[in-house]
Design a protein around this motif. Structure first.
Motif: not given
Length: 360
Positions: A20-26, A96-111
């Motif tokens: 997921a990617t969003g804006t991050f303005v400082d 910070l150079d491009n005013d963005t952030y990214m969250v990378t998340l492992d998918t939970p394991p199968a049941q």
């Protein structure tokens, strides 16, 4: 000032890891940039619209990396509703150079669903070469005492058949009665016996028995793994000289080779028992049945467990953060933001709070 936009992404079995990617303005202003801190405040799991409280063993870690723009975290909680906790790792990267952030998340394991012969009950009938065990979820496992030299092709014809059909038509059954209990699963008694000589040859032992073999067939469902327990009441299992073999009957109709169980295959279990696992508990449900052979020696098998790995859409997850920007004169500005990982619009969620002071 610091302004961080919320972000969203989707995750599934086919997309790992999710992003997921969003804006991050400082905007540190005239006093300049001094420091950026991010705390992980809470997470929320949506269990298909039902309130899900955090598991007793739920825990969180979150820490800043040496780069000052990357944070790594883990959440340990019940992500798939099976009553056990799973650990999911995630990374928060700020550009910070491009005013963005990214969250990378492992998918939970199968049941994973585990069924055990220890929780089963034998149907009426017997003693005879074929016995049916009904498990807690009402599924059935059929055990058949078979001639160890029987053709795998002949056995395959009667997989997923009822006890009555096997007894009426199968030609590969041995003369032994099939014993199925926590006292021991075996042929003719509660032990599993093999010829004194090495290998699977069907020769008569000193006690008048041949190498024993039985087929364990989860009827009507396939499994990802079969776990066989061996206790130490008759000396455990030592290879060499004892030789225990197995053969896998796969769901696609193919049959595996006879495979010797070695010391390296054994895992320690409670009460001095050991076990070995056929297949992968988290793998595909491609095992139809398993045949065991005792080529040499005597062991006692008290329990056999079956694991079914179920595909699922992970429960929606929301991660809540606070970004704090410090300027050169030590003035600070904060902004909260959330990152949702979902496959649909979020429904009612339960919140698990985190002590942010302990996380940075």
């Amino acid at each position: 000032m610091v302004a961080v936009g919320d972000a969203s992404g989707t995750y599934s079995e086919s997309e790992d890891p999710a992003k997921a990617t969003g804006t991050f303005v400082d905007g540190p202003g005239a006093d300049g940039f001094a420091d950026l801190a991010i705390t992980f405040d809470s997470y929320e799991i949506d269990d298909n619209g039902l309130i899900q409280t955090s598991s007793p063993g739920a825990s969180v870690t979150f820490m800043e990396s040496v780069t000052d723009t990357t944070w790594t975290g883990t959440i340990t909680d019940d992500f798939n509703g099976d009553g056990e906790s799973e650990t999911v790792e995630f990374t928060l990267d700020v550009d910070l150079d491009n005013d963005t952030y990214m969250v990378t998340l492992d998918t939970p394991p199968a049941q994973k669903i585990e069924l055990s012969t220890a929780d089963g009950s034998l149907d009426a009938g017997g003693p005879d070469p074929v016995r049916t065990l009904t498990l807690l979820d009402s599924s059935q496992v059929v055990f058949s005492a078979v001639d160890p030299t029987a053709s795998p092709g002949d056995i395959s014809l009667f997989l997923n058949q009822s006890e009555a059909n096997i007894e009426a038509g199968a030609t590969y059954l041995s003369d032994d009665e099939m014993n199925v209990s926590t006292a021991g699963i075996g042929n003719g008694n509660n032990n599993f016996n093999g010829n004194a000589d090495s290998g699977i040859d069907g020769n008569v032992t000193q006690g008048g028995k041949v190498d024993e073999s039985f087929v364990v067939d989860p009827t009507g469902f396939n499994v990802s793994s079969v776990k066989v327990f061996i206790d130490n009441s008759v000396g455990g299992y030592d290879n060499p000289p004892e030789e225990l073999y197995y053969r896998v009957y796969y769901a696609d109709g193919t049959v595996g080779a006879e495979t010797l169980v070695t010391e390296g295959d054994l895992a320690a279990e409670a009460g001095g028992q050991v076990s070995f696992t056929i297949g992968d508990p988290e793998g595909p449900n491609d095992i139809d049945a398993v045949q065991l052979f005792m080529g040499s020696g005597t062991i006692k098998i008290p329990v056999i467990e079956f694991t079914t790995s179920e595909q699922f859409d992970p429960d929606s997850l929301e991660l809540n953060f606070t970004a704090t920007l410090e300027e050169g004169d030590q003035d600070t500005a904060t902004d909260t933001f959330s990152v949702d990982f979902d496959e649909a619009a979020a429904m009612e969620m339960s919140t698990s709070s985190v002590d942010s002071d302990a996380l940075l």
